[in-house]
Design an enzyme around this catalytic site. Structure first.
Site, PDB file in Angstrom:
ATOM      1  N   HIS A  69      13.480  -1.216  12.175  1.00  0.00           N
ATOM      2  CA  HIS A  69      13.529  -2.527  11.088  1.00  0.00           C
ATOM      3  C   HIS A  69      14.858  -3.064  11.057  1.00  0.00           C
ATOM      4  CE1 HIS A  69       9.778  -2.990   8.656  1.00  0.00           C
ATOM      5  NE2 HIS A  69       9.853  -1.697   8.946  1.00  0.00           N
ATOM      6  N   ASP A  75       2.213   3.749  10.556  1.00  0.00           N
ATOM      7  CA  ASP A  75       2.523   2.905   9.392  1.00  0.00           C
ATOM      8  C   ASP A  75       1.313   2.475   8.530  1.00  0.00           C
ATOM      9  OD1 ASP A  75       3.989   0.807   8.248  1.00  0.00           O
ATOM     10  OD2 ASP A  75       4.404  -0.619   9.813  1.00  0.00           O
ATOM     11  N   HIS A 108      15.431  -2.463   5.714  1.00  0.00           N
ATOM     12  CA  HIS A 108      14.016  -2.951   5.775  1.00  0.00           C
ATOM     13  C   HIS A 108      13.859  -4.320   6.107  1.00  0.00           C
ATOM     14  CE1 HIS A 108       9.665  -2.035   4.114  1.00  0.00           C
ATOM     15  NE2 HIS A 108       9.603  -2.432   5.144  1.00  0.00           N
ATOM     16  N   ASP A 148       3.012   4.413   4.444  1.00  0.00           N
ATOM     17  CA  ASP A 148       3.369   3.758   3.090  1.00  0.00           C
ATOM     18  C   ASP A 148       2.451   3.924   1.882  1.00  0.00           C
ATOM     19  OD1 ASP A 148       5.752   2.196   3.735  1.00  0.00           O
ATOM     20  OD2 ASP A 148       4.520   0.607   5.058  1.00  0.00           O
ATOM     21  N   GLU A 207      12.666   4.168   3.512  1.00  0.00           N
ATOM     22  CA  GLU A 207      12.707   3.074   4.565  1.00  0.00           C
ATOM     23  C   GLU A 207      13.437   1.724   3.926  1.00  0.00           C
ATOM     24  OE1 GLU A 207       8.680   1.134   4.821  1.00  0.00           O
ATOM     25  OE2 GLU A 207       9.188   0.550   7.126  1.00  0.00           O
ATOM     26  N   HIS A 246       8.722   4.153  13.630  1.00  0.00           N
ATOM     27  CA  HIS A 246       7.568   3.154  13.790  1.00  0.00           C
ATOM     28  C   HIS A 246       7.733   1.803  14.575  1.00  0.00           C
ATOM     29  CE1 HIS A 246       9.023   2.030   9.708  1.00  0.00           C
ATOM     30  NE2 HIS A 246       8.332   0.898   9.547  1.00  0.00           N
ATOM     31  N   HIS A 257       5.614   7.586  10.016  1.00  0.00           N
ATOM     32  CA  HIS A 257       5.486   6.670   9.065  1.00  0.00           C
ATOM     33  C   HIS A 257       4.154   6.335   8.562  1.00  0.00           C
ATOM     34  CE1 HIS A 257       7.812   3.690   6.981  1.00  0.00           C
ATOM     35  NE2 HIS A 257       6.707   2.727   6.925  1.00  0.00           N
TER      36      HIS A 257
HETATM   37 ZN   LIG Z   1       8.034  -0.516   8.053  1.00  0.00          ZN
END
Ligand SMILES: [Zn+2]
Length: 335
Positions: free
Chosen positions: A195, A284, A154, A18, A127, A216, A16
């Site tokens: 999540h 993350d 999420h 972003d 996600e 994650h 993971h």
């Molecule tokens: Zn996340």
């Protein structure tokens, strides 16, 4: 084999980051810009902003980086599907622009090939299935576009499930969420339970035919946070053949002082609970507001290998934790 050599020789997988958010103007408005607006810079340029770019992935010895597509409606109220498609477009344009160093992948075999070629294997995940805008059919299109991991929610409730932000209501999966799990299994896409609230987690474990990932999430017994998993959840995930990726978000690592050693403490704990076959990395990066001391960006990943070796882990176990476990899951579900 010393740790430097062992790290270089291992297949390292991070499930993971972003980073795609940092590359899309819609996400890089002032309130979201703590990792820096790299929409004009691109991923091929070494940056001092954020945590991940191609030069730093290569330096960190990452074999496969999973890039999250996140179009949650809380941020992009009226066009989460369009935002997701724009993120996927950016992903492929970055892969093209950096084709000497990055290759998009959907299978275990392609990841192994990327390692042989000295390239970073890049995989897509979703996600928050808010991006389906209520249509499970859309999953088939995302599969064709190369997405191979899907988180149902999420943190904030959507048509499929309640997230960790909905602990008060405590709902499990909706009918649509249950259908989505069935379709993900049929397509060969990995269901991601990070999540989800606890009720949703247990529903997925019951419904999914395939092993699942917590891409994650850490251990709640080590750091009490709703995004982390209880011992019972970790045991159930492992029994089903699943894997969890260690998140570097300071608040998930330690309540007051997060360090590299603190991340490895979570690995130690999970290995003690279910053995070395169910834990991996899920940093993350580019999605966390700050980093643990010693893990400032992706170039610091080899420090995890160093710490595992220092704590007495054997070569085979280090390889499993760095990526072998994630690869086993990818092979089992995606091919
Ligand atoms: Zn996340």
């Amino acid at each position: 084999m010393d740790y430097v050599e062992l790290h270089r020789d291992s297949l390292v997988v991070d499930t993971h980051c972003d980073t795609l958010k940092c590359l899309l103007p819609v996400f890089t408005r002032p309130r979201d810009s703590m990792w820096g607006d790299r929409s004009k810079v691109g991923m091929g340029v070494r940056s001092s902003m954020g945590h991940v770019d191609v030069p730093r992935l290569l330096e960190g010895g990452v074999t496969c980086q999973v890039f999250a597509v996140s179009g949650e409606r809380s941020r992009t109220p009226s066009h989460s599907l369009r935002t997701a498609l724009e993120m996927i477009d950016r992903f492929f344009r970055e892969c093209d622009a950096n084709r000497g160093a990055v290759v998009p992948v959907t299978t275990h075999g392609e990841i192994v090939q990327a390692k042989r070629a000295g390239k970073v294997a890049a995989m897509l995940s979703i996600e928050g299935a808010d991006v389906l805008e209520g249509s499970v059919d859309v999953l088939r299109v995302f599969h064709r576009l190369g997405v191979r991991m899907v988180g149902l929610v999420h943190s904030i409730r959507n048509e499929l499930a309640d997230g960790v932000a909905d602990r008060r209501t405590g709902g499990g999966l909706s009918e649509l969420g249950a259908q989505a799990v069935g379709e993900l299994n049929r397509l060969g896409m990995i269901v991601d339970v990070s999540h989800l609230n606890d009720e949703g987690f247990w529903d997925v474990l019951e419904l999914s035919r395939d092993p699942v990932i917590a891409s994650h999430s850490n251990a709640r017994a080590v750091c009490d946070h709703p995004r982390n998993m209880t011992d019972d959840m970790i045991r159930a995930l492992a029994e089903k053949g699943g894997v969890m990726g260690m998140n570097f978000a300071p608040g998930f690592v330690h309540p007051s002082r997060a360090t590299l050693g603190g991340v490895v403490d979570h690995i130690d704990y999970i290995v003690g609970l279910v053995g070395p076959g169910h834990v991996g990395l899920g940093s993350d990066f580019d999605g966390i507001p700050s980093t643990p001391v010693g893990l400032e960006d992706v170039t610091r990943i080899p420090a995890i290998t160093e710490e595992l070796v220092r704590r007495g882990y054997g070569e085979d176990d280090v390889r499993k934790i760095l990526g072998g476990n994630h690869l086993r899951l990818i092979r089992a579900v995606c091919g």
